[in-house]
Design an enzyme around this catalytic site. Structure first.
Site, PDB file in Angstrom:
ATOM      1  N   PRO A  10      -2.325 -12.213  10.428  1.00  0.00           N
ATOM      2  CA  PRO A  10      -2.371 -11.902  11.781  1.00  0.00           C
ATOM      3  C   PRO A  10      -2.830 -10.515  12.021  1.00  0.00           C
ATOM      4  O   PRO A  10      -2.293  -9.630  11.470  1.00  0.00           O
ATOM      5  CB  PRO A  10      -1.257 -12.565  12.547  1.00  0.00           C
ATOM      6  CG  PRO A  10      -0.389 -12.452  11.446  1.00  0.00           C
ATOM      7  CD  PRO A  10      -0.745 -12.643  10.302  1.00  0.00           C
ATOM      8  N   ASP A  11      -3.681 -10.268  13.078  1.00  0.00           N
ATOM      9  CA  ASP A  11      -3.863  -8.710  13.154  1.00  0.00           C
ATOM     10  C   ASP A  11      -2.902  -8.475  14.251  1.00  0.00           C
ATOM     11  O   ASP A  11      -2.859  -8.973  15.573  1.00  0.00           O
ATOM     12  CB  ASP A  11      -5.312  -8.577  13.822  1.00  0.00           C
ATOM     13  CG  ASP A  11      -5.782  -7.246  13.969  1.00  0.00           C
ATOM     14  OD1 ASP A  11      -4.747  -6.248  14.459  1.00  0.00           O
ATOM     15  OD2 ASP A  11      -6.555  -6.450  13.389  1.00  0.00           O
ATOM     16  N   LYS A  65     -13.416  -0.398  15.894  1.00  0.00           N
ATOM     17  CA  LYS A  65     -12.098  -1.179  15.948  1.00  0.00           C
ATOM     18  C   LYS A  65     -11.503  -0.926  17.336  1.00  0.00           C
ATOM     19  O   LYS A  65     -10.675  -1.818  17.873  1.00  0.00           O
ATOM     20  CB  LYS A  65     -11.161  -0.328  14.926  1.00  0.00           C
ATOM     21  CG  LYS A  65     -11.354  -0.764  13.409  1.00  0.00           C
ATOM     22  CD  LYS A  65     -10.358  -0.468  12.540  1.00  0.00           C
ATOM     23  CE  LYS A  65     -10.744  -0.548  11.155  1.00  0.00           C
ATOM     24  NZ  LYS A  65     -10.178   0.042  10.241  1.00  0.00           N
ATOM     25  N   LYS A  80       9.415 -16.532 -10.782  1.00  0.00           N
ATOM     26  CA  LYS A  80       8.432 -15.511 -11.238  1.00  0.00           C
ATOM     27  C   LYS A  80       7.304 -16.138 -11.966  1.00  0.00           C
ATOM     28  O   LYS A  80       7.508 -16.968 -13.099  1.00  0.00           O
ATOM     29  CB  LYS A  80       9.332 -14.624 -12.275  1.00  0.00           C
ATOM     30  CG  LYS A  80       8.410 -13.290 -12.663  1.00  0.00           C
ATOM     31  CD  LYS A  80       9.400 -12.644 -13.669  1.00  0.00           C
ATOM     32  CE  LYS A  80       8.463 -11.560 -14.495  1.00  0.00           C
ATOM     33  NZ  LYS A  80       9.263 -11.062 -15.722  1.00  0.00           N
ATOM     34  N   LYS A 130     -10.561  -4.703  18.609  1.00  0.00           N
ATOM     35  CA  LYS A 130      -9.407  -4.874  18.927  1.00  0.00           C
ATOM     36  C   LYS A 130      -8.721  -4.881  20.305  1.00  0.00           C
ATOM     37  O   LYS A 130      -7.480  -4.904  20.675  1.00  0.00           O
ATOM     38  CB  LYS A 130      -8.447  -4.250  17.983  1.00  0.00           C
ATOM     39  CG  LYS A 130      -8.688  -4.413  16.682  1.00  0.00           C
ATOM     40  CD  LYS A 130      -7.652  -3.801  15.622  1.00  0.00           C
ATOM     41  CE  LYS A 130      -8.200  -3.991  13.999  1.00  0.00           C
ATOM     42  NZ  LYS A 130      -6.937  -4.052  13.266  1.00  0.00           N
ATOM     43  N   ASN A 157       0.613  -1.109   0.028  1.00  0.00           N
ATOM     44  CA  ASN A 157       0.222   0.077  -0.083  1.00  0.00           C
ATOM     45  C   ASN A 157       0.954   1.442   0.016  1.00  0.00           C
ATOM     46  O   ASN A 157       2.102   1.402   0.089  1.00  0.00           O
ATOM     47  CB  ASN A 157      -0.886  -0.007   1.166  1.00  0.00           C
ATOM     48  CG  ASN A 157      -0.127  -0.002   2.510  1.00  0.00           C
ATOM     49  OD1 ASN A 157       0.524   0.793   2.875  1.00  0.00           O
ATOM     50  ND2 ASN A 157      -0.165  -1.081   3.279  1.00  0.00           N
TER      51      ASN A 157
HETATM   52  O1  PMT Z   1       3.106   5.884   6.507  1.00  0.00           O
HETATM   53  P1  PMT Z   1       2.156   7.405   6.079  1.00  0.00           P
HETATM   54  O2  PMT Z   1       2.390   7.560   4.951  1.00  0.00           O
HETATM   55  O3  PMT Z   1       2.889   8.530   6.975  1.00  0.00           O
HETATM   56  O4  PMT Z   1       0.672   7.238   6.313  1.00  0.00           O
HETATM   57  C1  PMT Z   1       0.245   7.216   7.748  1.00  0.00           C
HETATM   58  C2  PMT Z   1      -1.136   6.226   7.669  1.00  0.00           C
HETATM   59  C3  PMT Z   1      -2.131   6.544   7.036  1.00  0.00           C
HETATM   60  C4  PMT Z   1      -0.485   4.822   7.181  1.00  0.00           C
HETATM   61  C5  PMT Z   1      -1.363   6.105   9.360  1.00  0.00           C
HETATM   62  O5  PMT Z   1      -1.804   7.346   9.852  1.00  0.00           O
HETATM   63  C6  PMT Z   1      -2.330   5.169   9.478  1.00  0.00           C
HETATM   64  O6  PMT Z   1      -3.618   5.459   9.489  1.00  0.00           O
HETATM   65  N1  PMT Z   1      -1.929   3.750   9.710  1.00  0.00           N
HETATM   66  C7  PMT Z   1      -3.100   2.568  10.075  1.00  0.00           C
HETATM   67  C8  PMT Z   1      -3.289   2.244   8.602  1.00  0.00           C
HETATM   68  C9  PMT Z   1      -3.974   0.935   8.620  1.00  0.00           C
HETATM   69  O7  PMT Z   1      -3.856  -0.308   8.169  1.00  0.00           O
HETATM   70  O8  PMT Z   1      -5.151   1.130   9.307  1.00  0.00           O
HETATM   71  P2  PMT Z   1      -6.532  -0.146   9.452  1.00  0.00           P
HETATM   72  O9  PMT Z   1      -7.904   0.662   9.882  1.00  0.00           O
HETATM   73  O10 PMT Z   1      -6.430  -1.171   8.524  1.00  0.00           O
HETATM   74  O11 PMT Z   1      -6.006  -0.787  10.724  1.00  0.00           O
HETATM   75  C10 PMT Z   1      -6.356  -0.590  12.060  1.00  0.00           C
HETATM   76  C11 PMT Z   1      -5.333  -0.776  13.196  1.00  0.00           C
HETATM   77  O12 PMT Z   1      -4.935  -2.158  13.059  1.00  0.00           O
HETATM   78  C12 PMT Z   1      -3.876   0.061  12.668  1.00  0.00           C
HETATM   79  O13 PMT Z   1      -3.595   0.402  13.832  1.00  0.00           O
HETATM   80  C13 PMT Z   1      -3.308  -1.278  11.905  1.00  0.00           C
HETATM   81  O14 PMT Z   1      -1.705  -0.841  12.465  1.00  0.00           O
HETATM   82  C14 PMT Z   1      -3.519  -2.260  12.767  1.00  0.00           C
HETATM   83  N2  PMT Z   1      -3.240  -3.628  11.977  1.00  0.00           N
HETATM   84  C15 PMT Z   1      -4.117  -3.846  10.919  1.00  0.00           C
HETATM   85  C16 PMT Z   1      -4.183  -5.160  10.199  1.00  0.00           C
HETATM   86  C17 PMT Z   1      -3.173  -5.931  10.637  1.00  0.00           C
HETATM   87  N3  PMT Z   1      -3.424  -7.227  10.189  1.00  0.00           N
HETATM   88  N4  PMT Z   1      -2.532  -5.680  11.768  1.00  0.00           N
HETATM   89  C18 PMT Z   1      -2.614  -4.692  12.515  1.00  0.00           C
HETATM   90  O15 PMT Z   1      -1.734  -4.356  13.450  1.00  0.00           O
END
Ligand code: PMT
Length: 402
Positions: free
Chosen positions: A306-307, A338, A289, A342, A210
């Site tokens: 995994p989360d 969330k 590839k 979580k 991403n």
């Molecule tokens: O890196 P930058 O370009 O500065 O941008 C910053 C950002 C937009 C990436 C940052 O501000 C942000 O929002 N990060 C979280 C992005 C995200 O994946 O959000 P989510 O809503 O999908 O996940 C929720 C939370 O669970 C997040 O804290 C994420 O780190 C965590 N997560 C999600 C999926 C996973 N498998 N494991 C996790 O720990």
């Protein structure tokens, strides 16, 4: 004075005999690692030349508000946004009076009005001028507005008088400037921070990922260090340099990020998940590839990752755990769900549908959500946002810790 490394300092010089000491102050700030941009009032150029300050700071000196060439380079609003701290040394009685009155009649006063960075003034004037009721009223006004005064010192003055009004020595001013960057709020605490994207390999040359740049997570790591914490930064692949004094662990995939997060977790007091982790990964990574075939549509099979933050928030003993919520719609409702799902202590919601903030930009605006509160932090640079976030995290952590 390690705390000044990479700090962006605007040094404002106003008209007074102590202006000659600003040359030494510039040198000390630069030697301590700060990026210094000097702004001079017209009167100050009678005491020291812009060329001297330009040579010492290594940057063009800013002199005029209404200068088309300067505005085309780094204009006054840009300068105001750029600064991590505005330091006025020496601060004359006249400058203090104009600032107290809220005037914006030259570059330096305008910049002070426009900046959201902390402002510190090292007053320098004759002892009678300092004692004057007008100056005292003005300095009271400024301190009530949150502006810090460094000094003045007491002693012999250039005019032969003796008393309060001497500018502090450059070394003392540089030390006080450095001390503004350490709140000490997280002294003795260990903070783990995830940052950047993850890459989920499809084959040896392709992956799913991403747009996360890591800027938010890296800025948080720097702010946590400045608050006195020990920091482990678990970073996906980004192009940013590893922050100083931070233990940076580089990972690629979500599984690697989880393993690095779990390592030494018993030492972690606060866990901040700023990374944009891929929710799914390919079920298998091809050894070679993948070749283009004749089919028009290719199917990918993915399996849930995994989360990471949920795993951390459900370990015992649980660190104070903060997640981010990146949403494109209904931001606060998704963030609240969330927070609960979580088992987080706090979630920081950001709207990633906008291209000027969020992913891969220098600025952001976020809303901090806890069980009992919601607070929006207005749009600003990720560096400044990170300082505000760490401040809020420290406050909530200390409440929870009691
Ligand atoms: O890196 P930058 O370009 O500065 O941008 C910053 C950002 C937009 C990436 C940052 O501000 C942000 O929002 N990060 C979280 C992005 C995200 O994946 O959000 P989510 O809503 O999908 O996940 C929720 C939370 O669970 C997040 O804290 C994420 O780190 C965590 N997560 C999600 C999926 C996973 N498998 N494991 C996790 O720990």
């Amino acid at each position: 004075m390690q705390r000044l490394t990479n700090k962006r300092i605007i040094l404002g010089i106003t008209g007074g005999i102590a202006a000659y000491k600003s040359a030494e102050l510039t040198r000390l700030l630069k030697n301590a690692g700060a990026d210094v941009r000097v702004v001079m009032t017209p009167a100050s150029t009678e005491f020291i030349t812009p060329l001297t300050l330009q040579a010492l700071s290594g940057n063009t000196v800013h002199l005029h508000l209404l200068n088309a060439e300067a505005e085309a380079g780094m204009g006054h609003i840009e300068l105001a946004k750029w600064a991590d701290l505005v330091l006025i040394a020496p601060g004359s009685a006249n400058f203090i009076s104009r600032l107290a009155a809220g005037q914006g009649d030259d570059l330096l006063t305008t910049l002070c009005l426009a900046t959201d960075a902390p402002i510190c003034i090292a007053p320098a004037m004759n002892q009678a001028m300092w004692r004057d009721a007008g100056t005292q009223a003005n300095t009271n006004l400024l301190t009530n507005r949150g502006i810090k005064l460094f000094g003045p010192g007491v002693g012999e003055q250039a005019c032969g008088d003796n008393g309060p009004g001497r500018m502090l020595e450059p070394e003392e001013i540089a030390n006080l400037t450095a001390s503004q960057f350490n709140s000490g709020q997280l002294t003795g605490k260990t903070v783990f921070i995830t940052a950047g994207p993850t890459r989920e390999a499809l084959d040896p040359v392709r992956y799913i990922s991403n747009h996360s740049s890591g800027k938010m997570g890296y800025a948080l790591a720097e702010a946590a260090i400045e608050a006195g914490a020990k920091v482990k930064l678990i970073s996906g692949p980004v192009t940013l340099p590893a922050p100083e004094r931070v233990k940076t662990v580089k990972v690629e995939s979500a599984q690697e990020m989880l393993a690095a997060s779990l390592q030494d977790l018993a030492l972690c007091d606060i866990f901040i998940a700023a990374a944009a982790v891929a929710d799914y990964r390919p079920t298998a990574v091809a050894e070679h590839k993948i070749k283009k075939g004749s089919e028009e549509i290719m199917e990918l099979h993915l399996v849930k990752n995994p989360d990471i933050v949920a795993t951390i928030a459900n370990t015992e003993p649980k660190p104070f755990t903060i997640g981010f919520a990146a949403e494109t719609q209904d931001v606060l409702n998704y963030a609240r769900s969330k927070l609960e799902r979580k088992n987080l202590d706090m979630i920081i919601a950001n709207d990633v549908s906008r291209t000027d903030i969020g992913f891969n930009s220098d600025e952001n605006t976020v809303t901090i959500v806890t069980d009992t509160s919601t607070e929006t932090l207005p749009q600003t640079s990720k560096r400044k946002l990170a300082i505000q976030l760490i401040n809020q995290i420290a406050i909530q952590y200390n409440k929870h810790d009691i």
